[in-house]
Design a protein around this motif. Structure first.
Motif, PDB file in Angstrom:
ATOM      1  N   HIS A  19      15.522  -9.975  39.262  1.00 17.05           N
ATOM      2  CA  HIS A  19      14.669  -9.517  40.364  1.00 17.05           C
ATOM      3  C   HIS A  19      15.124  -8.107  40.743  1.00 17.05           C
ATOM      4  O   HIS A  19      15.949  -7.922  41.636  1.00 17.05           O
ATOM      5  CB  HIS A  19      14.774 -10.472  41.554  1.00 17.05           C
ATOM      6  N   ALA A  20      14.577  -7.099  40.068  1.00 20.74           N
ATOM      7  CA  ALA A  20      15.038  -5.718  40.245  1.00 20.74           C
ATOM      8  C   ALA A  20      14.621  -5.146  41.594  1.00 20.74           C
ATOM      9  O   ALA A  20      15.389  -4.428  42.234  1.00 20.74           O
ATOM     10  CB  ALA A  20      14.502  -4.836  39.119  1.00 20.74           C
ATOM     11  N   VAL A  21      13.394  -5.445  42.026  1.00 19.54           N
ATOM     12  CA  VAL A  21      12.893  -4.996  43.327  1.00 19.54           C
ATOM     13  C   VAL A  21      12.265  -6.196  44.011  1.00 19.54           C
ATOM     14  O   VAL A  21      11.435  -6.897  43.419  1.00 19.54           O
ATOM     15  CB  VAL A  21      11.851  -3.861  43.175  1.00 19.54           C
ATOM     16  N   GLN A  22      12.658  -6.417  45.270  1.00 21.76           N
ATOM     17  CA  GLN A  22      12.225  -7.627  45.964  1.00 21.76           C
ATOM     18  C   GLN A  22      11.527  -7.283  47.280  1.00 21.76           C
ATOM     19  O   GLN A  22      12.179  -6.968  48.277  1.00 21.76           O
ATOM     20  CB  GLN A  22      13.432  -8.536  46.246  1.00 21.76           C
ATOM     21  N   ASP A  23      10.211  -7.284  47.255  1.00 21.54           N
ATOM     22  CA  ASP A  23       9.386  -7.170  48.457  1.00 21.54           C
ATOM     23  C   ASP A  23       9.727  -5.927  49.277  1.00 21.54           C
ATOM     24  O   ASP A  23      10.067  -6.005  50.465  1.00 21.54           O
ATOM     25  CB  ASP A  23       9.528  -8.426  49.317  1.00 21.54           C
ATOM     26  N   VAL A 211      15.717   8.439  54.993  1.00 22.67           N
ATOM     27  CA  VAL A 211      16.419   7.762  53.915  1.00 22.67           C
ATOM     28  C   VAL A 211      16.188   6.259  54.011  1.00 22.67           C
ATOM     29  O   VAL A 211      16.043   5.710  55.107  1.00 22.67           O
ATOM     30  CB  VAL A 211      17.935   8.075  53.958  1.00 22.67           C
ATOM     31  N   ALA A 212      16.125   5.615  52.848  1.00 30.61           N
ATOM     32  CA  ALA A 212      16.082   4.154  52.749  1.00 30.61           C
ATOM     33  C   ALA A 212      17.290   3.707  51.941  1.00 30.61           C
ATOM     34  O   ALA A 212      17.657   4.339  50.947  1.00 30.61           O
ATOM     35  CB  ALA A 212      14.795   3.695  52.072  1.00 30.61           C
ATOM     36  N   VAL A 213      17.916   2.629  52.378  1.00 26.74           N
ATOM     37  CA  VAL A 213      19.107   2.090  51.711  1.00 26.74           C
ATOM     38  C   VAL A 213      18.720   0.798  51.020  1.00 26.74           C
ATOM     39  O   VAL A 213      18.139  -0.105  51.640  1.00 26.74           O
ATOM     40  CB  VAL A 213      20.246   1.830  52.721  1.00 26.74           C
ATOM     41  N   MET A 214      19.051   0.694  49.720  1.00 29.86           N
ATOM     42  CA  MET A 214      18.721  -0.493  48.948  1.00 29.86           C
ATOM     43  C   MET A 214      19.979  -1.216  48.498  1.00 29.86           C
ATOM     44  O   MET A 214      21.003  -0.593  48.191  1.00 29.86           O
ATOM     45  CB  MET A 214      17.871  -0.143  47.723  1.00 29.86           C
ATOM     46  N   GLU A 215      19.893  -2.540  48.464  1.00 28.83           N
ATOM     47  CA  GLU A 215      20.982  -3.379  47.976  1.00 28.83           C
ATOM     48  C   GLU A 215      20.388  -4.580  47.272  1.00 28.83           C
ATOM     49  O   GLU A 215      19.565  -5.299  47.849  1.00 28.83           O
ATOM     50  CB  GLU A 215      21.879  -3.835  49.129  1.00 28.83           C
ATOM     51  N   GLN A 216      20.769  -4.769  46.004  1.00 29.96           N
ATOM     52  CA  GLN A 216      20.311  -5.916  45.214  1.00 29.96           C
ATOM     53  C   GLN A 216      18.794  -6.087  45.285  1.00 29.96           C
ATOM     54  O   GLN A 216      18.284  -7.185  45.470  1.00 29.96           O
ATOM     55  CB  GLN A 216      21.024  -7.187  45.676  1.00 29.96           C
ATOM     56  N   GLY A 217      18.098  -4.978  45.117  1.00 26.54           N
ATOM     57  CA  GLY A 217      16.644  -5.018  45.036  1.00 26.54           C
ATOM     58  C   GLY A 217      15.910  -5.024  46.355  1.00 26.54           C
ATOM     59  O   GLY A 217      14.688  -4.926  46.388  1.00 26.54           O
ATOM     60  N   ARG A 218      16.638  -5.114  47.447  1.00 27.98           N
ATOM     61  CA  ARG A 218      16.003  -5.181  48.766  1.00 27.98           C
ATOM     62  C   ARG A 218      16.231  -3.896  49.557  1.00 27.98           C
ATOM     63  O   ARG A 218      17.263  -3.239  49.401  1.00 27.98           O
ATOM     64  CB  ARG A 218      16.548  -6.371  49.567  1.00 27.98           C
ATOM     65  N   LEU A 219      15.286  -3.594  50.412  1.00 33.24           N
ATOM     66  CA  LEU A 219      15.427  -2.502  51.363  1.00 33.24           C
ATOM     67  C   LEU A 219      16.130  -3.057  52.594  1.00 33.24           C
ATOM     68  O   LEU A 219      15.605  -3.938  53.273  1.00 33.24           O
ATOM     69  CB  LEU A 219      14.048  -1.956  51.740  1.00 33.24           C
TER      70      LEU A 219
END
Length: 348
Positions: A19-23, A211-219
């Motif tokens: 799941h590379a990008v999640q919602d 800026v947006a911070v992503m972790e494990q596919g989530r914003l």
């Protein structure tokens, strides 16, 4: 300019689903420099490639300049992509072509005459300050020069959006600053919307509006850069910010029992973090005079982000207990975050 709605991107590696990008949902305004930061594997590069549909989302909607990219035919998508330039970490230049030919490559089929193409290439190379290298080959250029060529090539079709995927990661710090300065100049002069993917908070601090911070596919967090630096909500964001500041070094000095961090009775070490846009006031000077407290500044890290000072100071406070307490309360009232790192005060 860019609206991402509930973007999901899944991959299959063998029998395992990733799941590379999640919602993820984001809105990026026209003319904005927007940063997306995260560690390797956070999904940020996959997300940015969904903007121009180099990666087609598993689900969700991508709108760029009012057009639903996910609903376009292959021909329409090819045309729409001309309005979205992209630069990469390793430049992706064609080694067997000259600088001028690399920049001219996207203009094939544009309807321009050869003379018009030469004029446009010359203008683009001048714009990125590398016109003297038109006849050179990529192998003859420095990393910074190659990235300038890549930027000129990305601008060949007059895009409204420029996507930068780790565009400075292969560059030294000085060259990184030069390339970021160039990107800011293009943003200001051309009104181009810029999306920057990076794992370096210093890049975000240097150039981005939001800026947006992503972790494990989530914003996990987003906002304007000043607010994120001043008051990060998530632990990951705080850890990114700490990489750009020396204020955490006091913890190492205390652990190492460094002489500079040794206290006399009645003293304490505080870390003062400025979290509002009012740090032009002489807060430490005022608190020192008003409450008869000595502030021995060990080190400080204050800089300008979005035209406002931000950062902090580590200091040893000396004085009467009630005076120190009053000075700390004064600073807190002025929206300064006060963290007591080490306390050697004794009862009177």
């Amino acid at each position: 300019m860019i609206v991402l709605e509930h973007i999901v991107k899944d991959f299959w590696t063998g029998e395992k689903q990733v799941h590379a990008v999640q919602d993820v949902s984001l809105t990026i305004e026209q003319g904005e420099i927007f940063g997306i930061i995260g560690f390797s594997g956070a999904g940020k590069s996959t997300l940015v490639r969904c903007i121009n549909l180099l990666e087609r989302p598993t689900s969700g909607k991508v709108t760029v300049d009012g057009r639903d990219m996910t609903a376009l035919s292959p021909k329409e998508l090819r045309q729409a992509r001309k309005g979205i330039g992209m630069i990469f970490q390793h430049f992706n230049l064609m080694p067997s072509r000259t600088v001028a030919d690399n920049v001219a490559y996207p203009l094939r089929g544009s309807g321009l005459t050869k003379a018009q193409m030469r004029e446009k290439v010359s203008r683009l190379l001048a714009l990125v300050d590398i016109e003297d290298k038109a006849s050179a080959y990529p192998r003859q250029l420095s990393g910074g020069q190659r990235q300038r060529v890549a930027i000129a090539r990305a601008l060949a079709n007059d895009p409204k959006v420029l996507l930068c995927d780790e565009a400075t990661s292969a560059l030294d710090p000085q060259t990184t600053k030069e390339v970021l300065h160039l990107i800011r100049k293009l943003n200001e002069e051309l009104g181009i919307t810029v999306v920057i993917i990076t794992h370096e908070m210093a890049v975000i601090k240097e150039i981005c509006h939001r800026v947006a911070v992503m972790e494990q596919g989530r914003l996990i967090e987003s906002g304007d850069v000043f607010s994120i630096f001043a008051n990060p909500k998530e632990e990951l964001t705080r850890s990114f910010i700490q990489t750009t500041s020396n204020l955490q070094k006091i913890n190492e000095l205390i652990a190492e029992k460094a002489q500079i961090a040794e206290l006399h009775p009645g003293q304490l070490i505080v870390r003062l973090s400025y979290i509002q846009r009012n740090t032009s006031e002489p807060l430490i000077s005022t608190a020192s005079r008003k409450y008869n407290v000595d502030f021995n500044i060990i080190f400080a890290d204050v800089e300008i982000i979005q035209n406002a000072p931000i950062g902090g100071t580590v200091a040893i406070l000396s004085g009467q207990r009630e005076n120190i307490t009053a000075a700390v309360e004064y600073l807190i009232e002025k929206d300064v975050e006060v963290e007591v790192i080490k306390d050697a005060r004794v009862s009177v």
